[in-house]
Enzyme design. Structure first.
Site, PDB file in Angstrom:
ATOM      1  N   CYS A 116      -4.774  -4.564  32.610  1.00 36.23           N
ATOM      2  CA  CYS A 116      -5.168  -3.175  32.432  1.00 36.23           C
ATOM      3  C   CYS A 116      -5.982  -2.727  33.648  1.00 36.23           C
ATOM      4  O   CYS A 116      -6.910  -3.424  34.064  1.00 36.23           O
ATOM      5  CB  CYS A 116      -6.008  -3.039  31.160  1.00 36.23           C
ATOM      6  SG  CYS A 116      -6.902  -1.473  31.038  1.00 36.23           S
ATOM      7  N   ASN A 150       0.472  -7.547  44.660  1.00 38.22           N
ATOM      8  CA  ASN A 150       1.917  -7.595  44.923  1.00 38.22           C
ATOM      9  C   ASN A 150       2.636  -6.621  44.000  1.00 38.22           C
ATOM     10  O   ASN A 150       2.473  -6.676  42.776  1.00 38.22           O
ATOM     11  CB  ASN A 150       2.464  -9.004  44.661  1.00 38.22           C
ATOM     12  CG  ASN A 150       3.944  -9.116  44.971  1.00 38.22           C
ATOM     13  OD1 ASN A 150       4.340  -9.133  46.132  1.00 38.22           O
ATOM     14  ND2 ASN A 150       4.769  -9.176  43.938  1.00 38.22           N
ATOM     15  N   GLU A 151       3.383  -5.690  44.585  1.00 38.71           N
ATOM     16  CA  GLU A 151       4.260  -4.795  43.819  1.00 38.71           C
ATOM     17  C   GLU A 151       3.563  -4.219  42.574  1.00 38.71           C
ATOM     18  O   GLU A 151       3.981  -4.449  41.438  1.00 38.71           O
ATOM     19  CB  GLU A 151       5.543  -5.524  43.423  1.00 38.71           C
ATOM     20  CG  GLU A 151       6.414  -5.887  44.601  1.00 38.71           C
ATOM     21  CD  GLU A 151       7.723  -6.545  44.207  1.00 38.71           C
ATOM     22  OE1 GLU A 151       8.660  -6.551  45.014  1.00 38.71           O
ATOM     23  OE2 GLU A 151       7.809  -7.086  43.067  1.00 38.71           O
ATOM     24  N   CYS A 161      -8.001   2.568  28.525  1.00 37.17           N
ATOM     25  CA  CYS A 161      -7.292   3.609  29.270  1.00 37.17           C
ATOM     26  C   CYS A 161      -7.423   4.963  28.572  1.00 37.17           C
ATOM     27  O   CYS A 161      -7.535   6.006  29.231  1.00 37.17           O
ATOM     28  CB  CYS A 161      -5.820   3.239  29.433  1.00 37.17           C
ATOM     29  SG  CYS A 161      -5.537   1.923  30.643  1.00 37.17           S
ATOM     30  N   GLU A 302       9.724  -7.503  52.228  1.00 40.70           N
ATOM     31  CA  GLU A 302      10.622  -8.419  51.521  1.00 40.70           C
ATOM     32  C   GLU A 302      12.048  -7.900  51.569  1.00 40.70           C
ATOM     33  O   GLU A 302      12.297  -6.694  51.480  1.00 40.70           O
ATOM     34  CB  GLU A 302      10.226  -8.559  50.043  1.00 40.70           C
ATOM     35  CG  GLU A 302       8.943  -9.298  49.769  1.00 40.70           C
ATOM     36  CD  GLU A 302       8.705  -9.481  48.266  1.00 40.70           C
ATOM     37  OE1 GLU A 302       9.692  -9.420  47.493  1.00 40.70           O
ATOM     38  OE2 GLU A 302       7.551  -9.658  47.867  1.00 40.70           O
ATOM     39  N   TRP A 310      17.816 -11.212  39.905  1.00 39.48           N
ATOM     40  CA  TRP A 310      17.503 -10.299  38.805  1.00 39.48           C
ATOM     41  C   TRP A 310      18.520  -9.186  38.654  1.00 39.48           C
ATOM     42  O   TRP A 310      18.442  -8.416  37.703  1.00 39.48           O
ATOM     43  CB  TRP A 310      16.103  -9.725  38.977  1.00 39.48           C
ATOM     44  CG  TRP A 310      15.789  -9.250  40.365  1.00 39.48           C
ATOM     45  CD1 TRP A 310      15.171  -9.953  41.350  1.00 39.48           C
ATOM     46  CD2 TRP A 310      16.106  -7.979  40.925  1.00 39.48           C
ATOM     47  NE1 TRP A 310      15.068  -9.200  42.488  1.00 39.48           N
ATOM     48  CE2 TRP A 310      15.638  -7.977  42.255  1.00 39.48           C
ATOM     49  CE3 TRP A 310      16.733  -6.835  40.431  1.00 39.48           C
ATOM     50  CZ2 TRP A 310      15.779  -6.882  43.096  1.00 39.48           C
ATOM     51  CZ3 TRP A 310      16.873  -5.742  41.271  1.00 39.48           C
ATOM     52  CH2 TRP A 310      16.399  -5.782  42.591  1.00 39.48           C
TER      53      TRP A 310
END
Length: 668
Positions: A116, A150-151, A161, A302, A310
């Site tokens: 989160c 990363n990503e 939230c 990348e 995937w």
């Protein structure tokens, strides 16, 4: 303070996960990296669980050893903060870290992107790891770049939230009355009377209010951005001289990269096109990433050297395609060609994802040899290609918030997809040999001769004025159906469509007919050519504009379908429907003639051959890419060129093999 990256060479390397392999392989890894022409390695992207074994238990010994081996082998470091996935002990000890999904269900431990963005424990622990990394390795002579997490992605709907969202809305709107008005909460009697009544838009809840949905996307994108900034602030404080990036994912819908980009020193992104991706689809995404920082060089962080596990079908890149697509990235502004991954993982999710080194560990494998050959080429040409900017005077306007607004809309057609419309128009211009920047509508548009804004539903303050100023000065402007519909809060303009663009376009859109997927209408152009159209058919009332194409079918046969309106020194075109490829190219040719846009050096472009020009202090380079599976010939202007790749002299005719590449100097 930002740091301007000053790479000493074209970066050639990628993700390295030594923690997945025994120590005995590490020396062999360095030897093979040298053979492959790698000069940089990214690690430890997912190293948190191997670096922090408990609240106060750290183990950097293995990373120290790997870094020294890489450094001794001449491999530079793109050091990741290692925070991309939390280890099991953290999720077990601090369940507030785990996000809640769109169904309102709390995630259990496992995988990545599970945290989160408003978890105080994640903030404390992730910045703690970033601090350790920066203090330990920040002055290492091999360190070239920081890579945060990363990503980034995934949306959280938890109670943390929800509370943060309410606070965010109070700042944005000030009063509940203003929020109720902007979201049109009088619809279905949903008016809020207390801030505590506002909930995240989980499934089966308040998902009928586009204003709420768009604001929650804004809020979550900003929240993840703040999470990234927290680590960035640590790195800037301890290592102010080292540039910082995080890897983007092209047309990734949840995150507004325009808001993220100013805080990064260099843009990097992960490009994974499908085997059947068209050259223009790949170019569009490269151009979008380039446009995030006003055309500055960027990093291909990348790509797969062979296949990605995937996708539905793990197709191999055919021989030559990896090299071609690498140079395509460079043609669009990349100063780095990098891969995921170095070695195929020995197990788990990415065991069958492509890698430079396959499980057999052989250097005589096809993929390894292709990577090594490219690495050798890049080492020869890097000084010439570094730092160049792509030369273009065409802008495509792309806006994440507009994307959300288009696709949250209930109507006019389930087939109206923002990226698809963008790709269709970009592809038609690409076929004409025109390179375009893909930029925010809030960008400085004054230097462009042609501005294209597909499906610009949401027209924010200042955007119409900026476009009008560019057209007044001589630019051509092209927009389409479903433009000028709403303001920045997705409230409809009540003075008719296309709202604040109406006087620029010289039209009024009375209504719009949605065509079923296989339905077509016809177009009759003023030059007597015929075309077909699909998706939507606007019924246009002319208010000064001239119709350059009319519908040929249905009760609105003979009515305007495509219009042009002189405005100042320029002209504005409106596509009330989606013409087929021939029709689109006809409109683009007309706009190009009016605005004076030119192709690179006036070269005629064969089908599926791409020509891009990059200009630097060292001069101008033409990248010529053959995306065909057969040999092609390109006729160049009558002068001599020199090939940067092999130093050969090229005269009037350039012959490129299947998937071939040429980089030519334009200096004689």
């Amino acid at each position: 303070m930002q740091v301007k990256p000053n790479f000493p060479f074209v970066l050639h390397g990628g993700d390295y996960n030594p923690e997945q392999w025994p120590i005995e392989t590490w020396d062999e890894d360095v030897r093979l990296m040298q053979r492959a022409g790698w000069n940089i390695a990214t690690l430890p992207v997912f190293g948190w669980g191997n670096l922090q074994l408990g609240e106060n238990e750290w183990n950097f010994t293995w990373l120290d050893q790997v870094i020294e081996k890489l450094h001794s082998g001449g491999i530079r470091l793109c050091l990741a903060t290692g925070t991309a996935a939390t280890p099991p002990w953290i999720d077990q000890a601090y369940p507030d870290i785990l996000r809640t999904d769109s169904k309102g269900v709390k995630r259990r431990h496992g995988g990545r992107h599970t945290c989160c963005p408003h978890s105080p424990n994640f903030a404390r622990l992730s910045t703690g790891l970033a601090t350790k990394m920066a203090e330990r390795y920040g002055s290492h002579p091999a360190l070239l770049l920081w890579h945060i997490s990363n990503e980034y992605g995934e949306t959280c709907y938890c109670n943390l939230c929800a509370e943060a969202f309410r606070s965010w809305l109070k700042v944005r709107y000030g009063t509940l009355a203003e929020l109720n008005f902007r979201w049109n909460m009088a619809f279905w009697g949903q008016t809020y009377t207390d801030w505590s009544q506002i909930e995240p838009p989980v499934e089966n809840a308040q998902r009928n209010f586009q204003g709420l949905l768009i604001d929650y996307d804004r809020f979550q994108s900003e929240s993840l951005h703040n999470q990234c900034l927290a680590e960035m602030e640590v790195l800037r404080r301890i290592t102010p001289q080292i540039p910082i990036t995080t890897n983007f994912m092209g047309t990734f819908k949840p995150l507004d990269y325009h808001k993220w980009a100013p805080d990064l020193d260099i843009i990097s992104w992960d490009s994974y096109p499908a085997r059947n991706a068209t050259p223009s689809q790949i170019a569009l995404r490269h151009s979008l990433m380039r446009g995030l920082k006003d055309g500055q060089p960027w990093m291909l962080m990348e790509q797969t050297p062979s296949q990605q596990n995937w996708q539905s079908y793990n197709s191999l890149k055919r021989p030559g395609v990896m090299r071609l697509w690498s140079y395509q990235a460079m043609a669009h502004g990349a100063d780095a060609v990098m891969y995921f991954q170095w070695r195929r993982s020995p197990g788990a999710q990415e065991m069958l994802h492509g890698a430079v080194v396959e499980h057999a560990g052989r250097e005589d494998a096809r993929v390894f040899k292709e990577v090594a050959a490219l690495g050798a080429e890049l080492a020869r040409i890097e000084k010439v290609t570094l730092g160049g900017r792509v030369k273009t005077d065409v802008a495509f306007l792309f806006d994440w918030e507009n994307w959300w607004a288009v696709e949250y809309s209930s109507g006019p057609s389930v087939d109206l997809k923002y990226i698809k419309v963008m790709e269709t128009l970009y592809s038609a211009l690409f076929d004409l040999g025109i390179v375009a920047d893909v930029v925010s509508p809030n960008s400085d548009l004054s230097g462009y001769r042609l501005i294209v804004a597909p499906a610009l539903k949401m027209v924010k303050p200042g955007v119409a004025e900026s476009i009008k100023a560019a057209v007044q000065g001589g630019a051509s402007f092209i927009t389409t159906f479903f433009s000028g519909i709403t303001d920045a809060t997705d409230r409809a303009f009540t003075n008719g469509y296309p709202g604040p663009l109406s006087d620029l376009l010289g039209i009024w859109v009375e209504e719009s007919d949605a065509l079923a997927q296989d339905d077509r209408n016809g177009l009759h152009f003023s030059d007597q050519s015929e075309s077909q159209c699909s998706l939507l058919c606007d019924r246009i009332q002319l208010q000064g504009a001239e119709a350059i194409a009319h519908y040929t079918k249905d009760f609105y046969a003979g009515e305007p379908a495509i219009t042009v309106f002189p405005y100042g020194e320029g002209a504005a075109f409106y596509l009330g429907t989606l013409p087929d490829r021939a029709g689109l190219k006809s409109v683009f040719r007309s706009a190009i003639r009016r605005s004076g846009v030119t192709m690179p050096h006036g070269i005629s472009v064969p089908k599926d051959v791409e020509i891009t020009e990059r200009v630097s202090e060292l001069g101008s380079l033409l990248y010529i890419l053959n995306h065909n599976s057969n040999e092609v010939e390109i006729l160049l202007p009558a002068r001599n060129y020199r090939s940067v790749i092999d130093d050969a002299v090229v005269n009037h005719t350039l012959t490129l093999p299947a998937y071939g590449v040429a980089i030519l100097t334009t200096e004689v």
